[in-house]
Design a protein around this motif. Structure first.
Motif, PDB file in Angstrom:
ATOM      1  N   ALA A 166      89.141  68.356  66.670  1.00 56.32           N
ATOM      2  CA  ALA A 166      90.151  69.081  65.884  1.00 56.32           C
ATOM      3  C   ALA A 166      91.300  68.153  65.496  1.00 56.32           C
ATOM      4  O   ALA A 166      91.793  68.190  64.360  1.00 56.32           O
ATOM      5  N   THR A 167      91.715  67.304  66.415  1.00 57.14           N
ATOM      6  CA  THR A 167      92.777  66.335  66.111  1.00 57.14           C
ATOM      7  C   THR A 167      92.318  65.360  65.041  1.00 57.14           C
ATOM      8  O   THR A 167      93.067  65.044  64.112  1.00 57.14           O
ATOM      9  N   LEU A 168      91.093  64.891  65.164  1.00 62.59           N
ATOM     10  CA  LEU A 168      90.562  63.953  64.170  1.00 62.59           C
ATOM     11  C   LEU A 168      90.442  64.599  62.796  1.00 62.59           C
ATOM     12  O   LEU A 168      90.702  63.950  61.780  1.00 62.59           O
ATOM     13  N   VAL A 169      90.080  65.883  62.756  1.00 63.58           N
ATOM     14  CA  VAL A 169      90.018  66.607  61.479  1.00 63.58           C
ATOM     15  C   VAL A 169      91.415  66.685  60.872  1.00 63.58           C
ATOM     16  O   VAL A 169      91.590  66.458  59.674  1.00 63.58           O
ATOM     17  N   ARG A 170      92.409  66.977  61.696  1.00 62.17           N
ATOM     18  CA  ARG A 170      93.792  67.051  61.195  1.00 62.17           C
ATOM     19  C   ARG A 170      94.280  65.692  60.689  1.00 62.17           C
ATOM     20  O   ARG A 170      94.938  65.604  59.652  1.00 62.17           O
ATOM     21  N   VAL A 171      93.970  64.644  61.435  1.00 64.64           N
ATOM     22  CA  VAL A 171      94.371  63.293  61.015  1.00 64.64           C
ATOM     23  C   VAL A 171      93.716  62.945  59.681  1.00 64.64           C
ATOM     24  O   VAL A 171      94.368  62.427  58.762  1.00 64.64           O
ATOM     25  N   ASN A 172      92.418  63.230  59.572  1.00 63.44           N
ATOM     26  CA  ASN A 172      91.694  62.952  58.330  1.00 63.44           C
ATOM     27  C   ASN A 172      92.279  63.764  57.168  1.00 63.44           C
ATOM     28  O   ASN A 172      92.480  63.235  56.069  1.00 63.44           O
ATOM     29  N   ALA A 173      92.577  65.026  57.420  1.00 69.72           N
ATOM     30  CA  ALA A 173      93.159  65.880  56.380  1.00 69.72           C
ATOM     31  C   ALA A 173      94.521  65.352  55.944  1.00 69.72           C
ATOM     32  O   ALA A 173      94.824  65.290  54.744  1.00 69.72           O
ATOM     33  N   GLY A 174      95.341  64.974  56.908  1.00 70.85           N
ATOM     34  CA  GLY A 174      96.656  64.423  56.580  1.00 70.85           C
ATOM     35  C   GLY A 174      96.548  63.139  55.776  1.00 70.85           C
ATOM     36  O   GLY A 174      97.282  62.939  54.805  1.00 70.85           O
ATOM     37  N   ALA A 175      95.619  62.275  56.185  1.00 71.23           N
ATOM     38  CA  ALA A 175      95.411  61.025  55.449  1.00 71.23           C
ATOM     39  C   ALA A 175      94.965  61.312  54.025  1.00 71.23           C
ATOM     40  O   ALA A 175      95.423  60.658  53.074  1.00 71.23           O
ATOM     41  N   GLN A 176      94.088  62.300  53.863  1.00 68.77           N
ATOM     42  CA  GLN A 176      93.621  62.646  52.519  1.00 68.77           C
ATOM     43  C   GLN A 176      94.757  63.183  51.657  1.00 68.77           C
ATOM     44  O   GLN A 176      94.886  62.794  50.494  1.00 68.77           O
ATOM     45  N   ILE A 177      95.568  64.046  52.203  1.00 73.92           N
ATOM     46  CA  ILE A 177      96.665  64.626  51.419  1.00 73.92           C
ATOM     47  C   ILE A 177      97.681  63.551  51.029  1.00 73.92           C
ATOM     48  O   ILE A 177      98.092  63.467  49.863  1.00 73.92           O
ATOM     49  N   LEU A 178      98.081  62.720  51.985  1.00 71.74           N
ATOM     50  CA  LEU A 178      99.059  61.668  51.689  1.00 71.74           C
ATOM     51  C   LEU A 178      98.516  60.639  50.699  1.00 71.74           C
ATOM     52  O   LEU A 178      99.203  60.250  49.748  1.00 71.74           O
ATOM     53  N   ALA A 179      97.292  60.195  50.930  1.00 66.28           N
ATOM     54  CA  ALA A 179      96.707  59.197  50.028  1.00 66.28           C
ATOM     55  C   ALA A 179      96.470  59.792  48.640  1.00 66.28           C
ATOM     56  O   ALA A 179      96.648  59.100  47.634  1.00 66.28           O
ATOM     57  N   ALA A 180      96.072  61.053  48.580  1.00 69.17           N
ATOM     58  CA  ALA A 180      95.867  61.702  47.279  1.00 69.17           C
ATOM     59  C   ALA A 180      97.185  61.817  46.515  1.00 69.17           C
ATOM     60  O   ALA A 180      97.229  61.585  45.302  1.00 69.17           O
ATOM     61  N   ALA A 181      98.249  62.156  47.223  1.00 68.53           N
ATOM     62  CA  ALA A 181      99.567  62.237  46.574  1.00 68.53           C
ATOM     63  C   ALA A 181      99.986  60.863  46.054  1.00 68.53           C
ATOM     64  O   ALA A 181     100.510  60.742  44.945  1.00 68.53           O
ATOM     65  N   ALA A 182      99.740  59.834  46.851  1.00 69.32           N
ATOM     66  CA  ALA A 182     100.081  58.474  46.416  1.00 69.32           C
ATOM     67  C   ALA A 182      99.249  58.065  45.204  1.00 69.32           C
ATOM     68  O   ALA A 182      99.767  57.483  44.251  1.00 69.32           O
ATOM     69  N   LEU A 183      97.960  58.373  45.237  1.00 72.33           N
ATOM     70  CA  LEU A 183      97.089  58.025  44.109  1.00 72.33           C
ATOM     71  C   LEU A 183      97.510  58.772  42.849  1.00 72.33           C
ATOM     72  O   LEU A 183      97.618  58.180  41.771  1.00 72.33           O
TER      73      LEU A 183
END
Length: 176
Positions: free
Chosen positions: A59-76
């Motif tokens: 569950a923690t890894l899913v949250r980390v992955n989701a956060g990374a996706q949201i932040l990187a998507a916003a940056a992109l």
């Protein structure tokens, strides 16, 4: 910036914002699917980098992955560090695809076909991200800059060596 880049980046980023939000809202469901992958990947990652505090809870890894996706998507989408953010998104897509669309484990033909289609869709998106990751927008990339700096240093070193030899010859001539 061309109109293609102006539109393509936000379009490419959209799926990751939506997917990241969905993963945060449904963490437990995603964690159940991710457990098959995390049980294999986490021990290998801990062995490769024992000094890093790598979470073991799916569950923690899913949250980390989701956060990374949201932040990187916003940056992109906003054009901030587009090559780095595209690389992060491509990397985050690998576990998402393997855990979420394992069509090879499906027995129902319709479910297998649906998962295969999603797997191929993610693979296609990854191809677009890899293209975005190497796109320099006409500016020199880091590798080119490093090669250029090394060539400049070599050229300057030759010049300094030549000057030192000339000065040594002048000094020798003055002594004799």
């Amino acid at each position: 910036m061309t109109i293609t880049r102006l539109l393509a980046r936000p379009m490419l980023a959209t799926i990751f914002v939506a997917g990241g939000i969905n993963a945060l809202r449904n963490t437990e469901g995603h964690a159940a699917k991710a457990k098959k992958v995390t049980d294999k990947v986490v021990p290998a990652a801990q062995k490769a980098a024992p000094q890093l505090p790598i979470p073991t809870d799916p569950a923690t890894l899913v949250r980390v992955n989701a956060g990374a996706q949201i932040l990187a998507a916003a940056a992109l989408a906003t054009g901030r560090a587009p090559r780095l953010s595209a690389t992060v998104l491509a990397a985050s897509l690998v576990p998402t695809t393997v855990a979420g669309h394992a069509f090879w484990n499906e027995t129902d033909p319709q479910a297998k076909n649906a998962q295969r289609l999603q797997f191929y869709k993610n693979t296609s998106i990854m191809g677009g991200l890899l293209l975005a990751a190497v796109d320099t927008e006409g500016r020199p990339g880091l590798a080119w800059r490093a090669r250029r700096a090394a060539a400049d240093v070599r050229r300057e070193a030759k010049h300094v060596a030549k000057e030192a030899r000339r000065e040594a010859q002048l000094a020798k001539a003055q002594l004799t």
